[in-house]
Design a protein around this motif. Structure first.
Motif, PDB file in Angstrom:
ATOM      1  N   GLU A 167      18.299 -12.105  -4.003  1.00  0.00           N
ATOM      2  CA  GLU A 167      19.744 -12.349  -3.925  1.00  0.00           C
ATOM      3  C   GLU A 167      20.538 -11.053  -3.727  1.00  0.00           C
ATOM      4  OE1 GLU A 167      21.231 -14.755  -7.151  1.00  0.00           O
ATOM      5  OE2 GLU A 167      23.310 -14.177  -6.699  1.00  0.00           O
ATOM      6  N   HIS A 168      20.168 -10.017  -4.457  1.00  0.00           N
ATOM      7  CA  HIS A 168      20.959  -8.784  -4.414  1.00  0.00           C
ATOM      8  C   HIS A 168      20.375  -7.725  -3.496  1.00  0.00           C
ATOM      9  CE1 HIS A 168      23.442 -10.364  -7.643  1.00  0.00           C
ATOM     10  NE2 HIS A 168      22.331 -10.701  -8.281  1.00  0.00           N
ATOM     11  N   LYS A 169      19.215  -8.021  -2.898  1.00  0.00           N
ATOM     12  CA  LYS A 169      18.558  -7.099  -1.967  1.00  0.00           C
ATOM     13  C   LYS A 169      18.401  -5.695  -2.557  1.00  0.00           C
ATOM     14  CE  LYS A 169      20.091  -9.538   2.215  1.00  0.00           C
ATOM     15  NZ  LYS A 169      18.869  -9.813   2.953  1.00  0.00           N
ATOM     16  N   VAL A 170      17.968  -5.635  -3.810  1.00  0.00           N
ATOM     17  CA  VAL A 170      17.734  -4.342  -4.458  1.00  0.00           C
ATOM     18  C   VAL A 170      16.234  -4.032  -4.435  1.00  0.00           C
ATOM     19  CG1 VAL A 170      19.784  -4.345  -5.917  1.00  0.00           C
ATOM     20  CG2 VAL A 170      17.703  -5.501  -6.718  1.00  0.00           C
ATOM     21  N   THR A 171      15.901  -2.758  -4.645  1.00  0.00           N
ATOM     22  CA  THR A 171      14.479  -2.391  -4.623  1.00  0.00           C
ATOM     23  C   THR A 171      13.890  -2.323  -6.031  1.00  0.00           C
ATOM     24  OG1 THR A 171      15.051  -0.059  -4.634  1.00  0.00           O
ATOM     25  CG2 THR A 171      14.683  -1.066  -2.488  1.00  0.00           C
ATOM     26  N   SER A 172      14.756  -2.122  -7.044  1.00  0.00           N
ATOM     27  CA  SER A 172      14.251  -2.129  -8.419  1.00  0.00           C
ATOM     28  C   SER A 172      15.357  -2.542  -9.381  1.00  0.00           C
ATOM     29  CB  SER A 172      13.665  -0.769  -8.797  1.00  0.00           C
ATOM     30  OG  SER A 172      14.632   0.229  -8.670  1.00  0.00           O
ATOM     31  N   ILE A 173      14.936  -3.080 -10.511  1.00  0.00           N
ATOM     32  CA  ILE A 173      15.875  -3.589 -11.525  1.00  0.00           C
ATOM     33  C   ILE A 173      15.432  -3.077 -12.899  1.00  0.00           C
ATOM     34  CG2 ILE A 173      16.823  -5.671 -12.619  1.00  0.00           C
ATOM     35  CD1 ILE A 173      16.321  -7.213 -10.056  1.00  0.00           C
TER      36      ILE A 173
ATOM     37  N   MET B 204      10.901  -0.946 -15.511  1.00  0.00           N
ATOM     38  CA  MET B 204      11.587  -1.121 -14.239  1.00  0.00           C
ATOM     39  C   MET B 204      10.755  -2.116 -13.426  1.00  0.00           C
ATOM     40  SD  MET B 204      14.331   0.564 -13.421  1.00  0.00           S
ATOM     41  CE  MET B 204      14.378   2.263 -13.935  1.00  0.00           C
ATOM     42  N   VAL B 205      11.420  -3.124 -12.885  1.00  0.00           N
ATOM     43  CA  VAL B 205      10.720  -4.047 -11.994  1.00  0.00           C
ATOM     44  C   VAL B 205      10.978  -3.590 -10.568  1.00  0.00           C
ATOM     45  CG1 VAL B 205      10.712  -6.383 -11.050  1.00  0.00           C
ATOM     46  CG2 VAL B 205      10.732  -6.056 -13.501  1.00  0.00           C
ATOM     47  N   ARG B 206       9.915  -3.350  -9.836  1.00  0.00           N
ATOM     48  CA  ARG B 206      10.053  -2.868  -8.460  1.00  0.00           C
ATOM     49  C   ARG B 206       9.658  -3.942  -7.458  1.00  0.00           C
ATOM     50  NH1 ARG B 206      10.820   2.101 -10.052  1.00  0.00           N
ATOM     51  NH2 ARG B 206       9.381   2.719 -11.682  1.00  0.00           N
ATOM     52  N   ASN B 207      10.378  -3.968  -6.349  1.00  0.00           N
ATOM     53  CA  ASN B 207      10.099  -4.970  -5.317  1.00  0.00           C
ATOM     54  C   ASN B 207       8.653  -4.884  -4.819  1.00  0.00           C
ATOM     55  OD1 ASN B 207      10.466  -7.013  -3.540  1.00  0.00           O
ATOM     56  ND2 ASN B 207      12.072  -6.037  -2.348  1.00  0.00           N
ATOM     57  N   CYS B 208       8.117  -3.674  -4.666  1.00  0.00           N
ATOM     58  CA  CYS B 208       6.745  -3.576  -4.135  1.00  0.00           C
ATOM     59  C   CYS B 208       5.729  -4.184  -5.101  1.00  0.00           C
ATOM     60  CB  CYS B 208       6.386  -2.146  -3.745  1.00  0.00           C
ATOM     61  SG  CYS B 208       6.677  -0.939  -5.015  1.00  0.00           S
ATOM     62  N   ASP B 209       5.987  -4.076  -6.415  1.00  0.00           N
ATOM     63  CA  ASP B 209       5.074  -4.699  -7.391  1.00  0.00           C
ATOM     64  C   ASP B 209       5.189  -6.221  -7.347  1.00  0.00           C
ATOM     65  OD1 ASP B 209       4.216  -2.205  -8.231  1.00  0.00           O
ATOM     66  OD2 ASP B 209       5.784  -2.044  -9.736  1.00  0.00           O
ATOM     67  N   ILE B 210       6.412  -6.703  -7.126  1.00  0.00           N
ATOM     68  CA  ILE B 210       6.620  -8.154  -7.011  1.00  0.00           C
ATOM     69  C   ILE B 210       5.902  -8.674  -5.771  1.00  0.00           C
ATOM     70  CG2 ILE B 210       8.387  -9.876  -6.419  1.00  0.00           C
ATOM     71  CD1 ILE B 210      10.092  -8.767  -8.536  1.00  0.00           C
ATOM     72  N   THR B 211       6.026  -7.957  -4.665  1.00  0.00           N
ATOM     73  CA  THR B 211       5.351  -8.364  -3.432  1.00  0.00           C
ATOM     74  C   THR B 211       3.849  -8.452  -3.678  1.00  0.00           C
ATOM     75  OG1 THR B 211       7.042  -7.225  -2.176  1.00  0.00           O
ATOM     76  CG2 THR B 211       5.036  -7.765  -0.989  1.00  0.00           C
ATOM     77  N   LYS B 212       3.317  -7.450  -4.366  1.00  0.00           N
ATOM     78  CA  LYS B 212       1.890  -7.408  -4.659  1.00  0.00           C
ATOM     79  C   LYS B 212       1.470  -8.640  -5.477  1.00  0.00           C
ATOM     80  CE  LYS B 212      -1.385  -3.967  -6.355  1.00  0.00           C
ATOM     81  NZ  LYS B 212      -1.470  -2.623  -6.958  1.00  0.00           N
ATOM     82  N   THR B 213       2.248  -8.960  -6.494  1.00  0.00           N
ATOM     83  CA  THR B 213       1.944 -10.102  -7.365  1.00  0.00           C
ATOM     84  C   THR B 213       2.028 -11.417  -6.591  1.00  0.00           C
ATOM     85  OG1 THR B 213       2.859  -8.854  -9.204  1.00  0.00           O
ATOM     86  CG2 THR B 213       2.573 -11.210  -9.553  1.00  0.00           C
ATOM     87  N   LEU B 214       3.103 -11.581  -5.830  1.00  0.00           N
ATOM     88  CA  LEU B 214       3.284 -12.826  -5.064  1.00  0.00           C
ATOM     89  C   LEU B 214       2.190 -12.989  -4.013  1.00  0.00           C
ATOM     90  CD1 LEU B 214       7.143 -12.892  -4.316  1.00  0.00           C
ATOM     91  CD2 LEU B 214       5.938 -14.200  -6.044  1.00  0.00           C
TER      92      LEU B 214
ATOM     93  N   GLU C 234       0.813  -1.214   0.000  1.00  0.00           N
ATOM     94  CA  GLU C 234       0.000   0.000   0.000  1.00  0.00           C
ATOM     95  C   GLU C 234       0.853   1.273   0.000  1.00  0.00           C
ATOM     96  OE1 GLU C 234      -3.057  -0.025   3.013  1.00  0.00           O
ATOM     97  OE2 GLU C 234      -3.339   2.149   2.812  1.00  0.00           O
ATOM     98  N   HIS C 235       1.890   1.278   0.819  1.00  0.00           N
ATOM     99  CA  HIS C 235       2.677   2.508   0.969  1.00  0.00           C
ATOM    100  C   HIS C 235       3.951   2.523   0.132  1.00  0.00           C
ATOM    101  CE1 HIS C 235      -0.017   3.733   4.192  1.00  0.00           C
ATOM    102  NE2 HIS C 235       0.095   2.501   4.682  1.00  0.00           N
ATOM    103  N   LYS C 236       4.213   1.409  -0.576  1.00  0.00           N
ATOM    104  CA  LYS C 236       5.403   1.297  -1.438  1.00  0.00           C
ATOM    105  C   LYS C 236       6.690   1.665  -0.693  1.00  0.00           C
ATOM    106  CE  LYS C 236       2.845   2.164  -5.738  1.00  0.00           C
ATOM    107  NZ  LYS C 236       3.168   1.024  -6.596  1.00  0.00           N
ATOM    108  N   VAL C 237       6.823   1.158   0.523  1.00  0.00           N
ATOM    109  CA  VAL C 237       8.043   1.406   1.293  1.00  0.00           C
ATOM    110  C   VAL C 237       8.955   0.182   1.206  1.00  0.00           C
ATOM    111  CG1 VAL C 237       7.062   3.088   2.886  1.00  0.00           C
ATOM    112  CG2 VAL C 237       6.852   0.648   3.405  1.00  0.00           C
TER     113      VAL C 237
END
Lengths: 209, 209
Positions: free
Chosen positions: B91-97, B109-119, A91-94
């Motif tokens: 693996e790389h602990k990045v927030t976006s690729i 850009m692939v963002r971690n928050c979007d991946i979390t949402k999908t998973l 929700e907050h994209k943190v």
């Protein structure tokens, strides 16, 4: 699963009297994008992001002049369900959220990369394992009968002419995530498994007769 | 699912001749922790993180003097399987690729928050839906018979004395994620479902006789 099962208890501690310069160096060393600001009792008093620190010109500025105040910070309690961490991150994209205990002390940090890792584990379970459980739980049905039923169901649903041996080989290298994607979601994957079980039982009954 | 199904195509474009000051302001406005540096053809030439920008003293410095070079950047191709994005983020602990196409241009850009949402979507599927599929696929078994079998299995495995009606009420508010957690994982959840199916069939057969 609770937030405390997910959180990282080794986190960077920044205090309000630290300078921006010292904080930037610590965050750079620890590879942190954002971090909690604590008082001398480890209670949360603020939040600092690397972009806030990039914005300021005078790096001798104190953190207390830069940090976001308490009412702007997304927080979690250590006993909150883990799902709340997922919801708040989406929700907050943190990238991380401080975790408090009953006394309001910061006891850990939930990071998006750790959440991704936890959520992704489910997707990596081999489909083979699920069929092994199928074999174990479905009384009186052998592994070969199960694979034959699976081949029949595959032919029914996709039209693909696959043998029981080929099906077995295929599921040896298929994860739950890949299977969901191939079937079109959990509900369809699950419907396929039920069909396989039913057909295995029906074929066994026919054989016995 | 491929990386292109996950990526955000509206991303911040930063060029090597931009000053640190301009880049910081753009990243602050767009709430970005890290961003791709592109040439005039949109090809990837570097990567900048907000903490790198916080570290420098002279904000008139050009991005080309600050950015990480190509060989240090984690990248994805638009046709890579989505799973690769998850693996690289963990693996790389990045927030976006950054995501490249065949010509080496950055297309998203692939963002971690979007991946979390999908998973996380999988975890939120109601268990009720799975039982509805169970009812639909298991020929000749009624919803009530299924709930009765589920109550029997629950009593067997947990010792809890639950009625069919109570079981139905419970699954109305239970997600797949909660059920997995309560059962102790996908394999155990799945074993429970098989038992419910078997018992429903056995009880139906006994009734007919």
């Amino acid at each position: 699963m609770r937030v405390k099962d997910l959180m990282d208890t080794k986190f960077l501690k920044i205090y309000p009297d630290y300078t921006a310069k010292k904080t930037i160096e610590l965050m750079y060393k620890k590879k942190r994008y954002s971090t909690a600001v604590l008082d001398e009792e480890d209670k949360l008093v603020g939040w600092v992001m690397s972009i806030d620190l990039a914005l300021i010109d005078d790096k001798s500025k104190k953190i207390k002049e830069i940090m976001h105040p308490l009412n702007e910070i997304i927080i979690l309690h250590e006993n909150d369900p883990a799902r709340d961490a997922v919801i708040k991150i989406v929700e907050h994209k943190v990238t991380s959220i401080p975790v408090l205990n009953n006394e309001g002390k910061v006891v850990g940090m939930v990071r998006n990369c750790d959440i991704t890792k936890t959520l992704a584990k489910l997707y990596d379970i081999p489909v083979y394992n699920l069929f092994k459980i199928f074999e174990r739980e479905l009384k009186g049905i052998t592994w070969d009968e199960l694979m034959e039923a699976a081949a029949v169901v595959t032919k029914h649903t996709t039209g693909e002419d696959i043998s029981a041996k080929e099906y077995e080989k295929r599921i040896e290298n298929t994860t739950f995530g890949q299977a969901l994607w191939a079937c079109g979601g959990l509900e369809k994957f699950f419907a396929g498994l039920i069909k396989i079980g039913e057909i295995a039982i029906a074929r066994r009954v026919a054989k016995v007769r």
